[in-house]
Write an enzyme that holds these catalytic residues in place. Structure first.
Site, PDB file in Angstrom:
ATOM      1  N   ASP A 218      78.812  92.749  95.275  1.00 44.63           N
ATOM      2  CA  ASP A 218      80.265  92.801  95.113  1.00 44.63           C
ATOM      3  C   ASP A 218      80.784  94.228  95.073  1.00 44.63           C
ATOM      4  O   ASP A 218      81.696  94.597  95.824  1.00 44.63           O
ATOM      5  CB  ASP A 218      80.675  92.064  93.835  1.00 44.63           C
ATOM      6  CG  ASP A 218      80.307  90.588  93.895  1.00 44.63           C
ATOM      7  OD1 ASP A 218      79.974  90.113  94.987  1.00 44.63           O
ATOM      8  OD2 ASP A 218      80.339  89.927  92.842  1.00 44.63           O
TER       9      ASP A 218
ATOM     10  N   ARG B 120      80.743  93.928  78.271  1.00 35.39           N
ATOM     11  CA  ARG B 120      81.920  94.324  79.038  1.00 35.39           C
ATOM     12  C   ARG B 120      82.832  95.302  78.278  1.00 35.39           C
ATOM     13  O   ARG B 120      83.343  96.258  78.877  1.00 35.39           O
ATOM     14  CB  ARG B 120      82.712  93.085  79.475  1.00 35.39           C
ATOM     15  CG  ARG B 120      81.955  92.187  80.453  1.00 35.39           C
ATOM     16  CD  ARG B 120      81.490  92.958  81.673  1.00 35.39           C
ATOM     17  NE  ARG B 120      80.754  92.139  82.620  1.00 35.39           N
ATOM     18  CZ  ARG B 120      79.502  92.346  82.967  1.00 35.39           C
ATOM     19  NH1 ARG B 120      78.825  93.354  82.425  1.00 35.39           N
ATOM     20  NH2 ARG B 120      78.904  91.584  83.849  1.00 35.39           N
TER      21      ARG B 120
ATOM     22  N   ASP C 270      84.758  87.696  83.196  1.00 37.29           N
ATOM     23  CA  ASP C 270      84.628  89.141  83.084  1.00 37.29           C
ATOM     24  C   ASP C 270      85.904  89.879  83.467  1.00 37.29           C
ATOM     25  O   ASP C 270      86.197  90.956  82.934  1.00 37.29           O
ATOM     26  CB  ASP C 270      83.466  89.644  83.946  1.00 37.29           C
ATOM     27  CG  ASP C 270      82.117  89.349  83.312  1.00 37.29           C
ATOM     28  OD1 ASP C 270      82.098  89.039  82.107  1.00 37.29           O
ATOM     29  OD2 ASP C 270      81.100  89.417  84.019  1.00 37.29           O
TER      30      ASP C 270
ATOM     31  N   SER D 274      73.191  85.193  91.149  1.00 39.58           N
ATOM     32  CA  SER D 274      74.057  86.172  90.497  1.00 39.58           C
ATOM     33  C   SER D 274      73.467  86.452  89.123  1.00 39.58           C
ATOM     34  O   SER D 274      73.444  85.568  88.258  1.00 39.58           O
ATOM     35  CB  SER D 274      75.485  85.634  90.369  1.00 39.58           C
ATOM     36  OG  SER D 274      76.291  86.531  89.638  1.00 39.58           O
TER      37      SER D 274
END
Length: 950
Positions: free
Chosen positions: A566, A647, A676, A728
């Site tokens: 990504d 995060r 996220d 992922s």
């Protein structure tokens, strides 16, 4: 009125107690004086020149900056001198001659005043966390500061007093982050040729340092957190007060030849006299003086470890102790008057403009220095100005003690001059290159977007923004060093490139001079710091395919970059659609060095102008994981919040990098269906709401991972996945998550070869393994008796749990955006820690407390899962969890066997479990006959309802 002879003990509580200062005579036990308006936080009370009590007060009513500093003259019936600094001051310290006063703020700022005229000489940002302790060395040449995160800094007074700019960053001689928790005490003593610093911490250790060399000489480990320390003034006895009220005594020997400080292997004695944590320790002529949270003060005879006298403070826990001669409390009329009497002034709130003559600040005379001498018939002695306290003698003494450190300041200035010269040369070269480029291509139409001189200047500043930083205490083992500016450089650097790389290691910055291949890479203590600068080739910038949002309006974007599919395709996409400079940022949160390899090459190939990598492992575990562990936060019964906790720490670092490089936007590679995106952007909003946010997955035409792979191949961007097998994954020091591919169907069993951190429980060893977890106030500190840093502890448990198949979770969770998703998680170390914490709480928390904590833990987990880490509600709940977990101290032993965890032992000094009560044998505490009345009252509502129905 105080008597002429003897000593008095000054007892102080903080402002919340509202009881002020009380002074008792040690010999008689009489209360000599009470000052109800005086209060102070721990280490915030100073006895100045045998004349004044100086106390820092936090949240004093009516103050401007949330606090005040008050000075009470003990021998004059007058009101105190009150000063209101810009912010609340906690710890205080003054030089032995009473010339200078230093204070530490809750924000981490340090303040330095000249007492006689109240002038604020200097203020600077010394620490990230609130300051707990301040201390001047005996000769006044060094200032030591310590903070709540365990950091200790040593500052040169010569550097502080010799700097013209009162707000510039001062010379830092040493710093240390060896302690794993809050510093609770500092004291100094002297060997034959060195100055020794002793520090204590809530991590249960006391450390001994050579203050000049910055060398750790000894570590003394205790079974509990240490809350206060003191050294016997004549004998080498070291007293450490703990949070359970015990005082440990060690024999210390200061080496006269080797300058070493060695402690005995075991405690010489353990004395008990308090029922609460020991909050302060000091010495008088009568013996050891100790104070506690149980509101008592004890005077000890250290020859037989007996209590000579006990004072009851009644209304409040003691925060500070001081022993003063009673002669200092005599009325001024009883003192012989001499000229040039020492005075104090109200302390300035703001620094004064620098003196144009740039003269050194003179050391004041110490005349009228009252010294208590209890061998005289009056118990009082008034000293006139002595030779040793004359300004010339004191200045000479200070300069002599600092002669071997002066070279450090000169070296720092020399490096700064070379740095300035380097910037000038680079500027000339780059401007010359731009002019030549412009003259040769002025007649041809531009086909590529070129960087403007302004952008080039910004890059130049980032390239050359370094200074000397090879510090002497220890390298940053837990988190990046916070200081930017002039620091001392004892080592000789081979080149400017190495100098810049060393600063990267300490500051976490990725700015260094480019080498021939356009990149600088340097590793330090497993910290990976890399910088990638623009190559000669440039990526073409095409017109926007879609005109929406901020496209074409951004100058520089900081992208959260992992090198995965990504984020790899986002770099060229941002350049194509926004025409902006892209700075890639990668956070090392424990995903492994393998994940970081090759990032600079990949970022450069994608068209990024710069790659910044910061080591956040210790910060991640200490400030994010451990608070969630202490709170017992588990989302939907299974998920241990591995990604949710990572995060905020990454997004916070992105905001910092954006400020450093001058970016006006941040970007992430989160999809529009995941959690996220919310976690990143809520953190951006909380820390810098002015930053623009770009989320390509919500804007571009790429609809899936297959399209992304094709886009990457088209732009020659290497990616680590193929169409045939796509998982992922998100990994950090806490966990590894797996999503996608066959896992999207909840009926499919995960493949055996998918797992990477844990072995299949069927393949785990056939013999169990026992592991002991040590915990202090709900925070893990040791494994099998070995104290480890937060990140090292978790990494060690990951290895232990992984080989036994611990911590596998397969769950279907409710995402924040409303849909359900399936994920498989591996959390070996975290699962072990949660099991240990729960078992220890079963000993230390009562039923009502545990029920309230468990109910709040659900909400706490929801807030973290939803990305609301910096929400005031979570921060308030965290304060509650911290307070309620204070008794959760002890150790738990667990048995690991083929994916299972079984508790085998629990112990705590604060255990509520009483064998004499719980035993089936009869005892004096619990009378079984009382149960009959309890059952009748407890079941009364049931009986009343039954009678009504009948």
């Amino acid at each position: 009125m105080a008597k002429n002879g003897g000593e008095a003990v000054v007892v102080c509580s903080d402002k919340s107690m509202g009881v002020g200062i009380t002074i008792w005579g040690i010999d008689t036990g009489d209360r000599l004086l009470h000052i109800p308006t005086c209060a102070s936080a721990p280490h915030g009370l100073v006895y100045l020149r045998n004349r004044f009590l100086v106390a820092s007060q936090i949240h004093k009513h009516g103050s401007v900056g949330g606090g005040a500093i008050s000075m009470w003259p003990l021998n004059k019936p007058q009101q105190p001198i009150r000063s209101y600094p810009l912010e609340a001051i906690g710890p205080l310290s003054c030089t032995r001659d009473g010339v200078y006063l230093a204070g530490g703020a809750l924000s981490g700022n340090v303040y330095l005043w000249e007492v006689a005229n109240g002038k604020l000489l200097k203020t600077w940002r010394g620490h990230h966390k609130s300051l707990n302790c301040m201390l001047f060395s005996d000769d006044g040449s060094l200032l030591v500061s310590a903070s709540d995160d365990g950091m200790i800094c040593v500052w040169s007074m010569v550097g502080l007093l010799d700097m013209e700019d009162s707000e510039s960053f001062p010379s830092l001689l040493h710093y240390s982050m060896e302690h794993k928790s809050s510093i609770t005490g500092l004291l100094t003593t002297s060997g034959s040729s060195n100055i020794v610093l002793i520090s204590s911490s809530l991590d249960g250790s006391c450390k001994v340092w050579d203050l000049v060399l910055g060398k750790l000489m000894q570590t003394q480990v205790y079974p509990l957190a240490i809350s206060a320390v003191v050294l016997h003034p004549t004998e080498q006895l070291f007293f450490s007060g703990s949070i359970d009220g015990r005082i440990f005594v060690n024999k210390l020997e200061i080496g006269l030849v080797e300058n070493s400080l060695v402690a005995a292997e075991d405690q010489k004695a353990v004395i008990k006299g308090h029922k609460g944590a020991v909050t302060a320790l000091t010495f008088s002529q009568a013996g050891l003086v100790s104070a506690s949270e149980d509101c008592t003060i004890c005077i000890w005879d250290i020859t037989n470890w007996a209590i000579i006298r006990r004072f009851d403070h009644k209304k409040g826990a003691v925060t500070n102790l001081a022993v003063i001669p009673q002669s200092s409390m005599l009325s001024v009329s009883n003192h012989r008057r001499v000229s040039n009497a020492f005075g104090v002034s109200s302390l300035d709130k703001h620094p004064q403009p620098p003196n144009s003559s740039k003269e050194k600040i003179p050391l004041l005379s110490s005349c009228h220095f009252l010294k208590g001498n209890h061998n005289t018939h009056s118990g009082q002695q008034i000293c006139d100005t002595e030779e040793e306290f004359s300004p010339a003698a004191m200045q000479m003494k200070l300069e002599t003690s600092l002669e071997h450190r002066m070279w450090a300041t000169r070296m720092a200035k020399h490096v700064m001059e070379m740095n300035t010269h380097l910037q000038t040369r680079l500027l000339d070269l780059m401007q010359g290159g731009l002019l030549r480029s412009t003259s040769t291509e002025i007649d041809s139409p531009p086909t590529k977007k070129r960087e403007t001189p302004t952008a080039t200047m910004a890059q130049l500043k980032s390239i050359s923004a370094f200074s000397s930083s090879n510090l002497a205490f220890h390298g940053p083992k837990r988190e990046s060093f916070p200081y930017h500016g002039k620091v001392c450089c004892p080592g000789k650097l081979s080149s400017f490139q190495e100098l810049g790389a060393r600063k990267s290691e300490l500051q976490g910055n990725a700015f260094a001079v480019s080498s021939g291949n356009g990149s600088v890479t340097r590793a330090h203590d497993k910290q990976v710091i890399r910088a990638v600068l623009p190559s000669n080739s440039e990526t073409e910038v095409s017109g926007s395919t879609k005109e929406r949002g901020l496209r074409g309006k951004l100058n520089k974007v900081v992208l959260a970059y992992s090198g995965g599919l990504d984020t790899s395709v986002i770099v060229p996409w941002l350049r194509e659609n926004y025409g902006c400079d892209v700075v890639c940022f990668t956070a090392d949160v424990g995903q492994g060095l393998k994940e970081l390899e090759g990032l600079e090459k990949k970022a450069k190939a994608s068209g990024a102008s710069q790659l910044v990598v910061k080591d956040l492992k210790e910060e991640f575990v200490k400030d994010y994981i451990f608070p969630c562990l202490r709170a017992g936060a588990i989302y939907e019964r299974k998920y241990l919040l591995g990604t949710s906790m990572a995060r905020p720490v990454i997004a916070k670092a992105m905001v910092d990098v954006a400020k450093e490089v001058g970016a006006d936007a941040v970007a992430h590679g989160c999809t529009g269906k995941g959690n996220d995106q919310v976690r990143f952007e809520l953190t951006f909003f909380a820390l810098n709401p002015k930053l623009n946010v770009v989320a390509p997955w919500r804007e571009w035409d790429i609809t899936g991972r297959e399209d992304a792979i094709e886009y990457a191949k088209k732009h020659n961007v290497p990616v680590p996945v193929t169409k045939k097998s796509i998982y992922s994954r998100d990994g950090n020091l806490w966990h590894l998550s797996h999503e996608g591919d066959i896992l999207e169907d909840p009926e499919n069993e995960p493949k055996k070869d998918m797992f990477m951190l844990t072995v299949d429980p069927e393949d785990a060893p056939n013999e169990p393994e026992y592991v002991e977890i040590g915990i202090i106030s709900g925070i893990p500190v040791s494994v099998n008796g070995e104290n480890l840093s937060p990140a090292s502890l978790l990494d060690h448990l990951n290895q232990i749990g992984g080989r036994h198949g611990i911590g596998r979770v397969d769950m279907v969770e409710n995402r924040l955006v409303g849909m359900k998703s399936r994920g498989v998680y591996e959390t070996p170390g975290g699962t072990i820690l949660f099991a240990a914490a729960r078992e220890l709480e079963s000993l230390t928390l009562d039923r009502e407390t545990m029920q309230v904590k468990d109910s709040l833990a659900l909400k706490y987990a929801e807030l973290v899962y939803a990305g609301r880490w910096f929400d005031p509600l979570r921060e308030s709940m965290d304060s509650f969890m911290e307070e309620i977990s204070k008794p959760t101290t002890g150790s738990v032993t667990l048995k690991l066997y083929k994916g299972s965890i079984t508790v085998t032992s629990r112990k705590s000094p604060f255990s509520l479990y009483r064998q004499d009560i719980s035993s089936f044998e009869s005892g004096d505490v619990y009378d079984q006959a009382d149960a009959a009345g309890f059952i009748r009252l407890y079941g009364l509502p049931i009986r009343v309802r039954a009678m009504l129905d009948s």
